[in-house]
Design an enzyme around this catalytic site. Sequence first.
Site, PDB file in Angstrom:
ATOM      1  N   VAL A  15     -19.866  22.738  64.263  1.00  0.00           N
ATOM      2  CA  VAL A  15     -19.706  23.671  63.147  1.00  0.00           C
ATOM      3  C   VAL A  15     -18.517  23.277  62.275  1.00  0.00           C
ATOM      4  O   VAL A  15     -18.603  23.259  61.048  1.00  0.00           O
ATOM      5  CB  VAL A  15     -19.577  25.127  63.653  1.00  0.00           C
ATOM      6  CG1 VAL A  15     -19.271  26.073  62.502  1.00  0.00           C
ATOM      7  CG2 VAL A  15     -20.873  25.562  64.351  1.00  0.00           C
ATOM      8  N   LYS A 106     -18.362  34.831  67.884  1.00  0.00           N
ATOM      9  CA  LYS A 106     -18.969  36.145  68.173  1.00  0.00           C
ATOM     10  C   LYS A 106     -18.425  36.748  69.453  1.00  0.00           C
ATOM     11  O   LYS A 106     -18.266  37.960  69.551  1.00  0.00           O
ATOM     12  CB  LYS A 106     -20.481  36.044  68.251  1.00  0.00           C
ATOM     13  CG  LYS A 106     -20.967  35.039  69.266  1.00  0.00           C
ATOM     14  CD  LYS A 106     -22.470  34.897  69.263  1.00  0.00           C
ATOM     15  CE  LYS A 106     -22.861  33.752  70.179  1.00  0.00           C
ATOM     16  NZ  LYS A 106     -22.547  32.421  69.623  1.00  0.00           N
ATOM     17  N   GLU A 130     -18.632  36.440  58.979  1.00  0.00           N
ATOM     18  CA  GLU A 130     -20.080  36.416  58.686  1.00  0.00           C
ATOM     19  C   GLU A 130     -20.848  35.507  59.654  1.00  0.00           C
ATOM     20  O   GLU A 130     -21.954  35.824  60.090  1.00  0.00           O
ATOM     21  CB  GLU A 130     -20.292  35.927  57.239  1.00  0.00           C
ATOM     22  CG  GLU A 130     -21.727  35.832  56.769  1.00  0.00           C
ATOM     23  CD  GLU A 130     -22.375  37.200  56.565  1.00  0.00           C
ATOM     24  OE1 GLU A 130     -22.077  37.876  55.591  1.00  0.00           O
ATOM     25  OE2 GLU A 130     -23.186  37.593  57.435  1.00  0.00           O
ATOM     26  N   VAL A 133     -22.578  36.437  63.384  1.00  0.00           N
ATOM     27  CA  VAL A 133     -23.884  37.058  63.622  1.00  0.00           C
ATOM     28  C   VAL A 133     -24.946  36.348  62.812  1.00  0.00           C
ATOM     29  O   VAL A 133     -24.833  36.216  61.595  1.00  0.00           O
ATOM     30  CB  VAL A 133     -23.884  38.557  63.226  1.00  0.00           C
ATOM     31  CG1 VAL A 133     -25.254  39.178  63.463  1.00  0.00           C
ATOM     32  CG2 VAL A 133     -22.818  39.314  64.003  1.00  0.00           C
ATOM     33  N   GLY A 135     -25.945  33.294  62.290  1.00  0.00           N
ATOM     34  CA  GLY A 135     -25.655  32.033  61.597  1.00  0.00           C
ATOM     35  C   GLY A 135     -25.667  32.090  60.082  1.00  0.00           C
ATOM     36  O   GLY A 135     -24.775  32.683  59.470  1.00  0.00           O
ATOM     37  N   ILE A 137     -27.555  33.605  57.919  1.00  0.00           N
ATOM     38  CA  ILE A 137     -28.057  34.787  57.204  1.00  0.00           C
ATOM     39  C   ILE A 137     -26.868  35.650  56.767  1.00  0.00           C
ATOM     40  O   ILE A 137     -26.079  36.055  57.611  1.00  0.00           O
ATOM     41  CB  ILE A 137     -28.961  35.647  58.108  1.00  0.00           C
ATOM     42  CG1 ILE A 137     -30.029  34.793  58.778  1.00  0.00           C
ATOM     43  CG2 ILE A 137     -29.592  36.775  57.307  1.00  0.00           C
ATOM     44  CD1 ILE A 137     -30.885  35.561  59.784  1.00  0.00           C
ATOM     45  N   GLY A 188     -32.759  21.062  73.122  1.00  0.00           N
ATOM     46  CA  GLY A 188     -31.409  21.444  72.717  1.00  0.00           C
ATOM     47  C   GLY A 188     -31.318  22.867  72.178  1.00  0.00           C
ATOM     48  O   GLY A 188     -30.288  23.263  71.643  1.00  0.00           O
ATOM     49  N   LYS A 206     -23.671  40.299  69.377  1.00  0.00           N
ATOM     50  CA  LYS A 206     -23.987  40.410  67.946  1.00  0.00           C
ATOM     51  C   LYS A 206     -24.346  41.835  67.572  1.00  0.00           C
ATOM     52  O   LYS A 206     -24.001  42.310  66.489  1.00  0.00           O
ATOM     53  CB  LYS A 206     -25.117  39.453  67.611  1.00  0.00           C
ATOM     54  CG  LYS A 206     -24.662  37.992  67.733  1.00  0.00           C
ATOM     55  CD  LYS A 206     -25.829  37.048  67.851  1.00  0.00           C
ATOM     56  CE  LYS A 206     -25.378  35.604  67.960  1.00  0.00           C
ATOM     57  NZ  LYS A 206     -26.510  34.720  68.338  1.00  0.00           N
ATOM     58  N   GLY A 303     -26.960  26.372  64.182  1.00  0.00           N
ATOM     59  CA  GLY A 303     -27.005  25.058  63.550  1.00  0.00           C
ATOM     60  C   GLY A 303     -25.719  24.797  62.795  1.00  0.00           C
ATOM     61  O   GLY A 303     -25.107  25.713  62.253  1.00  0.00           O
TER      62      GLY A 303
END
Lengths: 433, 433
Positions: A15, A106, A130, A133, A135, A137, A188, A206, A303
């Site tokens: 990330v 999270k 943000e 929770v 990813g 969205i 994965g 979440k 992701g």
Amino acid sequence: MENKVSVGLLGLGVVGSGVIKLIENHQEKLAHQLGCSVQVKSVLVRDLEKNRDVNTNEIVLTTNPDDVLNDPEIDIVVEVMGGIDEAKQHILKAFSAKKHVVSANKDLVALHGPELQDAANRNKCDFYYEASVAGGIPILRGIVDGLSSDHIQKLMGIVNGTTNYILTQMDSEGVSYEDALKEAQELGFAESDPSSDVDGLDAARKMAILGRLAFSTAVDLEDVEVTGIRGIELEDLQYGDKLGYTMKLIGYANFDNHELEVNVQPTLLSKSHPLASVKNEFNAVYVYGEAVGETMFYGPGAGSLPTATAIVSDVISAIKNLRLGVTGNQFIEPHFKKELKTPDKRRGQYYVRLYAKDEAGVFSTISTLFHEREISFKRILQTPDKKHELAEIIFITHETSLENFRNALEKLKDLDVVLEVKSYYKVEGDAVT
Amino acid sequence: MENKVSVGLLGLGVVGSGVIKLIENHQEKLAHQLGCSVQVKSVLVRDLEKNRDVNTNEIVLTTNPDDVLNDPEIDIVVEVMGGIDEAKQHILKAFSAKKHVVSANKDLVALHGPELQDAANRNKCDFYYEASVAGGIPILRGIVDGLSSDHIQKLMGIVNGTTNYILTQMDSEGVSYEDALKEAQELGFAESDPSSDVDGLDAARKMAILGRLAFSTAVDLEDVEVTGIRGIELEDLQYGDKLGYTMKLIGYANFDNHELEVNVQPTLLSKSHPLASVKNEFNAVYVYGEAVGETMFYGPGAGSLPTATAIVSDVISAIKNLRLGVTGNQFIEPHFKKELKTPDKRRGQYYVRLYAKDEAGVFSTISTLFHEREISFKRILQTPDKKHELAEIIFITHETSLENFRNALEKLKDLDVVLEVKSYYKVEGDAVT
């Protein structure tokens, strides 16, 4: 006003690398939106020698957190290291140094979010999360800003991609839980120790975060009742399918009259529900507002780059506030008092599958037991299993209280004619006929 | 700081009434979020005597716009009167008087949005219009804030509830376009003159607004190529269904290398596409971002209270800015230059249905004509109609340029063996097999 804002990162995993790439690739858009450039100045890493899949030539890598947290040039700290205690100490230190913090963590936000928010407020700092929770969205913004005018009554979320992938594969390929999990691990989508996903803990974290923001109340992680999908049987997905439902691991939260209910459990969802078409590793959060009615936010739940977009959008919000001189003005402290809803007030429909003796009057005995508790049946399936001289009975109840249902279930197990209660699940919505 | 903010309304139809109800019902939440109360002080109406379905006892109703626009106590003007010229003049006057404006008027924003934004910027005023696109769905915030860090490549929207209702009914009930339209009119989902909906103009306006914000470029209404659903035939929905697609009126926009494509047209959408499950009067906007990938925002596209939630959320944003002293800081001017994409650069798959002579070699003649233009077929259905001695041929092409497809279509009509090209539609996604 400065024409460059410097960002420090804690952590450089997938990330973190995504954040660096995104900031590097979007300089023109960032400059257009912010009127300044944004630069990642330094990154806290564990291993200076490790090969990175991102260009770090102009970035200082360091193993000393103070190089990030005490650098007066750095205005914004992005925490993508994960874990609880160390990350928490770093974030608190960042706030003390008047730095704004963006976190994707999270676990940490679910456990210590209110305490961290408090520290942010005291220091007039921004604290955004943000990415913690669902990813990519932008669901926290959707709730806090987009639906700020409404009274949110109910949330339902598919907020764990691993379990949604497993359930989708079981449903579409007709494979067992064990085989679907194995495939998810190979691809994965699931970790070698999948507990935190399949036992619903990740989803619970979440839901705690979502509940806090949606209801402006102090939802604690221990308020969330959790049942995972471990060992879920293909038969129940198939019977559900036959009856018009699809099995999903649903995070559910509602809040009315200061009474809160939050749980995570496998749920048979009507195929006509907007969440029913959310497949594989995708996430979605369904929000029911008193005025707006049904809304849903859909997208990738994990992701490197999707998560990084949420983080960088938070960085942009913090920089806008910084340039406007209005940081630390989040109005998201818990405000309303809360009580946990008792089982007599928790409503639901339920699916039950059981084995009974294959003899006359069995079903009537069972239905009498439920009717005595004011529970009636909506759908019934009964299949005699001649070989074993028993009957497999599946039924779905009309809406009832959890208390009545639990009570009926207890008594059901005591009936002579009932050999085994195989499974029971909550049901949401009306089946497509 | 004042502990009350006064709002003036222009118009008191169903949406205006919804705004009054929402502000009245949410005083506690508003006070918590804003640290002040919010009051609707006065409303411009056409008829002072008309019966209202909302309590206006403490509100001044007036037929003189200046009572709202020149009242120094009013900080925020909400325009819900509709129409173009008068509404525009009022909004410009509001900006001159340093009032912030929230509008739900998609026609006006689509036509004159940039000019109004300009006036807002000159006066350091806020101008919000979340309700102008997709009613209660916070999609403009989703694009401007939630995905601010990403490069949005493509938008696809079901942004007109009337046409989605008609197409859903045709699909699920097997009724004709005319019957579905009649039913929609009886239920109040379609107006007695349905042109602006069924001819795609309403959707085009929303796509212009969405395109501007998503791509930071000056999308004009005339850039949007429009084909509506008027007279669409049930046969095409049914053949589509057989091949794995569902018919939707899709607003489509993409922008790359400063080249823009925006259109609204009936499209055969793969049943596995997230938009395919959006039914009846619901709206949804699918956003494809370079980093985030696929996201979708779903909800009610119209209705008094859903639209009012979007408006009041905008009012809340404006009040927050007001209290923080940072109004007029929208960074949403068109920034990137744009050119319209020429047909040779517009890519798509296409569905064609035609009648041909029922004789040997016909299909080979047709497919040769397409292959010469480098278009190959993905799916083919051929049904002989013995009674009329003709064959009905349906095919779906692989992706090709619009220029090649148009060219092939022209030549197709000239072929001796082709009696009539009945219909052709754009196709999105891969069929579910």
